[in-house]
Design a protein around this motif. Structure first.
Motif, PDB file in Angstrom:
ATOM      1  N   PRO A 209       0.805  -1.229   0.000  1.00  0.00           N
ATOM      2  CA  PRO A 209       0.000   0.000   0.000  1.00  0.00           C
ATOM      3  C   PRO A 209       0.836   1.277   0.000  1.00  0.00           C
ATOM      4  O   PRO A 209       0.809   2.061   0.945  1.00  0.00           O
ATOM      5  CB  PRO A 209      -0.825  -0.131   1.276  1.00  0.00           C
ATOM      6  CG  PRO A 209       0.080  -0.876   2.208  1.00  0.00           C
ATOM      7  CD  PRO A 209       0.811  -1.863   1.338  1.00  0.00           C
ATOM      8  N   PHE A 210       1.610   1.472  -1.076  1.00  0.00           N
ATOM      9  CA  PHE A 210       2.429   2.656  -1.215  1.00  0.00           C
ATOM     10  C   PHE A 210       1.908   3.521  -2.349  1.00  0.00           C
ATOM     11  O   PHE A 210       1.175   3.056  -3.232  1.00  0.00           O
ATOM     12  CB  PHE A 210       3.888   2.282  -1.539  1.00  0.00           C
ATOM     13  CG  PHE A 210       4.577   1.457  -0.497  1.00  0.00           C
ATOM     14  CD1 PHE A 210       4.281   1.591   0.846  1.00  0.00           C
ATOM     15  CD2 PHE A 210       5.550   0.532  -0.872  1.00  0.00           C
ATOM     16  CE1 PHE A 210       4.935   0.823   1.813  1.00  0.00           C
ATOM     17  CE2 PHE A 210       6.199  -0.242   0.079  1.00  0.00           C
ATOM     18  CZ  PHE A 210       5.896  -0.093   1.413  1.00  0.00           C
ATOM     19  N   GLU A 211       2.307   4.782  -2.332  1.00  0.00           N
ATOM     20  CA  GLU A 211       1.996   5.674  -3.440  1.00  0.00           C
ATOM     21  C   GLU A 211       3.121   6.686  -3.602  1.00  0.00           C
ATOM     22  O   GLU A 211       3.890   6.946  -2.658  1.00  0.00           O
ATOM     23  CB  GLU A 211       0.667   6.395  -3.213  1.00  0.00           C
ATOM     24  CG  GLU A 211       0.607   7.269  -1.975  1.00  0.00           C
ATOM     25  CD  GLU A 211      -0.773   7.868  -1.762  1.00  0.00           C
ATOM     26  OE1 GLU A 211      -1.661   7.617  -2.595  1.00  0.00           O
ATOM     27  OE2 GLU A 211      -0.956   8.586  -0.760  1.00  0.00           O
ATOM     28  N   VAL A 212       3.220   7.234  -4.811  1.00  0.00           N
ATOM     29  CA  VAL A 212       4.243   8.230  -5.126  1.00  0.00           C
ATOM     30  C   VAL A 212       3.603   9.609  -5.114  1.00  0.00           C
ATOM     31  O   VAL A 212       2.563   9.831  -5.748  1.00  0.00           O
ATOM     32  CB  VAL A 212       4.858   7.957  -6.517  1.00  0.00           C
ATOM     33  CG1 VAL A 212       5.856   9.047  -6.885  1.00  0.00           C
ATOM     34  CG2 VAL A 212       5.527   6.588  -6.544  1.00  0.00           C
ATOM     35  N   LEU A 213       4.203  10.550  -4.388  1.00  0.00           N
ATOM     36  CA  LEU A 213       3.688  11.912  -4.397  1.00  0.00           C
ATOM     37  C   LEU A 213       3.864  12.530  -5.775  1.00  0.00           C
ATOM     38  O   LEU A 213       4.876  12.308  -6.441  1.00  0.00           O
ATOM     39  CB  LEU A 213       4.423  12.780  -3.362  1.00  0.00           C
ATOM     40  CG  LEU A 213       4.308  12.423  -1.888  1.00  0.00           C
ATOM     41  CD1 LEU A 213       4.814  13.588  -1.040  1.00  0.00           C
ATOM     42  CD2 LEU A 213       2.896  12.051  -1.497  1.00  0.00           C
ATOM     43  N   SER A 214       2.889  13.302  -6.205  1.00  0.00           N
ATOM     44  CA  SER A 214       2.977  13.954  -7.510  1.00  0.00           C
ATOM     45  C   SER A 214       4.059  15.031  -7.520  1.00  0.00           C
ATOM     46  O   SER A 214       4.628  15.351  -8.571  1.00  0.00           O
ATOM     47  CB  SER A 214       1.628  14.565  -7.892  1.00  0.00           C
ATOM     48  OG  SER A 214       1.210  15.501  -6.905  1.00  0.00           O
ATOM     49  N   GLU A 215       4.367  15.589  -6.351  1.00  0.00           N
ATOM     50  CA  GLU A 215       5.415  16.594  -6.241  1.00  0.00           C
ATOM     51  C   GLU A 215       6.755  15.893  -6.071  1.00  0.00           C
ATOM     52  O   GLU A 215       7.021  15.262  -5.056  1.00  0.00           O
ATOM     53  CB  GLU A 215       5.153  17.506  -5.038  1.00  0.00           C
ATOM     54  CG  GLU A 215       6.194  18.604  -4.864  1.00  0.00           C
ATOM     55  CD  GLU A 215       5.972  19.414  -3.595  1.00  0.00           C
ATOM     56  OE1 GLU A 215       6.698  20.406  -3.408  1.00  0.00           O
ATOM     57  OE2 GLU A 215       5.081  19.059  -2.796  1.00  0.00           O
ATOM     58  N   GLY A 216       7.621  16.013  -7.082  1.00  0.00           N
ATOM     59  CA  GLY A 216       8.916  15.355  -7.031  1.00  0.00           C
ATOM     60  C   GLY A 216      10.016  16.285  -6.544  1.00  0.00           C
ATOM     61  O   GLY A 216       9.811  17.487  -6.388  1.00  0.00           O
ATOM     62  N   LEU A 217      11.202  15.696  -6.312  1.00  0.00           N
ATOM     63  CA  LEU A 217      12.332  16.502  -5.854  1.00  0.00           C
ATOM     64  C   LEU A 217      13.163  17.026  -7.020  1.00  0.00           C
ATOM     65  O   LEU A 217      13.556  18.183  -7.027  1.00  0.00           O
ATOM     66  CB  LEU A 217      13.229  15.695  -4.906  1.00  0.00           C
ATOM     67  CG  LEU A 217      12.792  15.706  -3.443  1.00  0.00           C
ATOM     68  CD1 LEU A 217      11.690  14.688  -3.217  1.00  0.00           C
ATOM     69  CD2 LEU A 217      13.958  15.406  -2.529  1.00  0.00           C
ATOM     70  N   SER A 218      13.458  16.153  -7.999  1.00  0.00           N
ATOM     71  CA  SER A 218      14.282  16.613  -9.120  1.00  0.00           C
ATOM     72  C   SER A 218      14.162  15.666 -10.309  1.00  0.00           C
ATOM     73  O   SER A 218      14.150  14.446 -10.130  1.00  0.00           O
ATOM     74  CB  SER A 218      15.755  16.722  -8.705  1.00  0.00           C
ATOM     75  OG  SER A 218      16.264  15.453  -8.369  1.00  0.00           O
TER      76      SER A 218
END
Length: 267
Positions: A209-218
């Motif tokens: 149950p993971f997800e990736v934030l739409s706001e990335g670092l680089s």
């Protein structure tokens, strides 16, 4: 992906020392490889889906399939050589491997020290969190614990984001992304900074149950790194990849690992 540690001076010294006779004789990198009859790829064998060990302990992955096909078209055997990622520059400079091909992020520093192919994949450093964690943007990580792979581009991305770095409670380093994600699952860390391509694959295959934030670092790009003087070998591998893209081979391999052709070869 992983960060080239600050070995530029040492690498330059090794390259100059090992390359004096080469400069006199010219670049024979392609001829030497074909004469030896083997193309040796250096990698971290725990970086799915680009290069990793399957359930049979065989090294597989997107980069592996690409390199195997390149080797076949060059008329040489292929060998995947696991290496200590922190020593990859030395492995390359001393001739133990012919290239570093394992989701290696192209940076200006690396371009100065190494001979690179053109980019073959676009990537980004992102934050992976648990679903329903309440973390929706990077600022939500204030006062929380972040995990990342030691010696990776994730560390560079965090260093290049001082506001984010200052806001978090602590940064915990792990041997690889799999260990970091396992710690996220049990609540040891609140988020993991890692490569977008690797994160998407891990979430898809694990079902966790993971997800990736739409706001990335680089944002970043992956390239294949050779010794600085090995221009002929670099160019021949690039030429071969472009031919593979033109005849549909690259797309077929990409679809196998990613579900679609996300490469930028010849585009």
């Amino acid at each position: 992906m992983k960060k080239v540690t600050l070995f530029v001076c040492a690498l330059a010294a090794l390259t100059v020392f090992a390359g004096c006779s080469k400069k006199e004789a010219g670049d024979n990198s392609l001829e030497v490889l074909k004469s030896r009859g083997e193309f040796i790829l250096g990698l971290d064998d725990s970086f799915p889906p680009l290069g990793f060990r399957d359930s049979s302990n065989e090294i597989v992955g997107f980069d592996i399939d690409l390199a195997k096909e390149v080797s076949s078209r060059l008329g040489v055997k292929f060998r995947a050589q696991p290496i200590n990622w922190d020593s990859k520059e030395q492995e390359l400079a001393t001739g133990n491997i012919d290239c570093i091909w394992n989701g290696l992020t192209m940076t200006e520093e690396r371009k100065e020290a190494l001979s690179f192919s053109k980019p073959y994949l676009k990537n980004a450093q992102v934050l992976v969190v648990k679903k329903n964690s309440g973390i929706k943007k990077l600022s939500d990580m204030a006062g929380k614990k972040v995990g990342l792979q030691a010696g990776s581009s994730a560390s560079d991305a965090v260093e290049a984001s001082p506001d984010f770095k200052r806001s978090v409670k602590s940064i915990i380093e792990f041997k690889d992304n799999i260990m970091a994600l396992n710690d996220l699952e049990i609540g040891g860390v609140d988020g993991v900074v890692m490569d977008l391509i690797v994160a998407n694959y891990a979430i898809k295959t694990s079902g966790k149950p993971f997800e990736v934030l739409s706001e990335g670092l680089s944002p970043e790009e992956y390239g294949i790194a050779f010794r600085k003087g090995d221009v002929k070998l670099t160019n021949e591998v690039q030429k071969t990849l472009e031919a593979m893209a033109a005849d549909g081979t690259v797309a077929k391999i990409a679809e196998k690992w990613f579900g679609s052709d996300i490469t930028v070869i010849g585009k």
